[in-house]
Design a protein around this motif. Structure first.
Motif: not given
Length: 199
Positions: A170-172, A178-180, A184-191, A193-198
């Protein structure tokens, strides 16, 4: 004859009790155990590494003492995977300064030669570079971002990532998200990975 046997048994019991009391002080906690080991065997790399790791977990600032123990451990056994990993983590992840980070990178590169493509080593490498990037503030360049992105992209595609403990996994995902978002301003991709984290 029976009296002399009872006397011997009583002496053995008293001696054992005294010895147990002495060892109870040594085994009181991890720090007392590893301190005792280092005092008994000052050139034991394993004991030095474990004492350093135990002290590092204490809430007070003990960086210099910890690094002295890790460096001595590595001088005795320069190929100890745990000592290399621990030293690189303490030196590089908090990113105190560029000199320490470069020394941490030296240990990580040695780890990568000893354990090529090992998940634990690649995670440490990624954390090290991401920590440096965060601490550069706005003084980073495209290459700094590219390196961290490639490291994370390689990790999240690994087949062996699912064997990692769920909280670490989850931390990874969270850190990659957060990095994305930030770099990278890749907001959808960032979201994603945040969903995968939870999950």
């Amino acid at each position: 004859k029976r009296k002399s046997i009872l006397t011997v048994l009583a002496a053995v019991l008293i001696a054992s009790s005294l010895k147990s009391t002495q060892y109870a002080k040594v085994w009181r906690n991890s720090k007392s155990l590893w301190t005792h080991n280092v005092q008994a065997q000052p050139n034991n790399a394993f004991a030095l590494n474990n004492l350093a790791s135990t002290i590092w977990l204490e809430p007070r600032d003990n960086y210099d003492q910890v690094m002295e123990l890790y460096r001595k451990s590595l001088s005795l056994n320069p190929y100890d995977i745990d000592a290399l990993s621990n030293t690189a983590t303490v030196l590089g992840i908090p990113y105190r300064n560029k000199k320490d980070w470069e020394e941490a990178l030296k240990y990580v590169n040695r780890l990568r030669k000893l354990r090529p493509n090992a998940l634990r080593v690649e995670l440490l490498t990624t954390s090290l570079y991401h920590s440096r990037l965060r601490n550069l503030g706005n003084n980073y360049n495209d290459d700094d971002v590219r390196v961290v992105n490639e490291l994370y992209a390689n990790i999240v595609q690994r087949d062996d990532l699912n064997v990692y403990k769920s909280e670490h996994l989850a931390r990874v995902y969270n850190h990659y998200g957060l990095f994305l978002n930030r770099y990278k301003k890749e907001y959808m991709k960032s979201l994603r990975y945040h969903r995968l984290a939870v999950e």
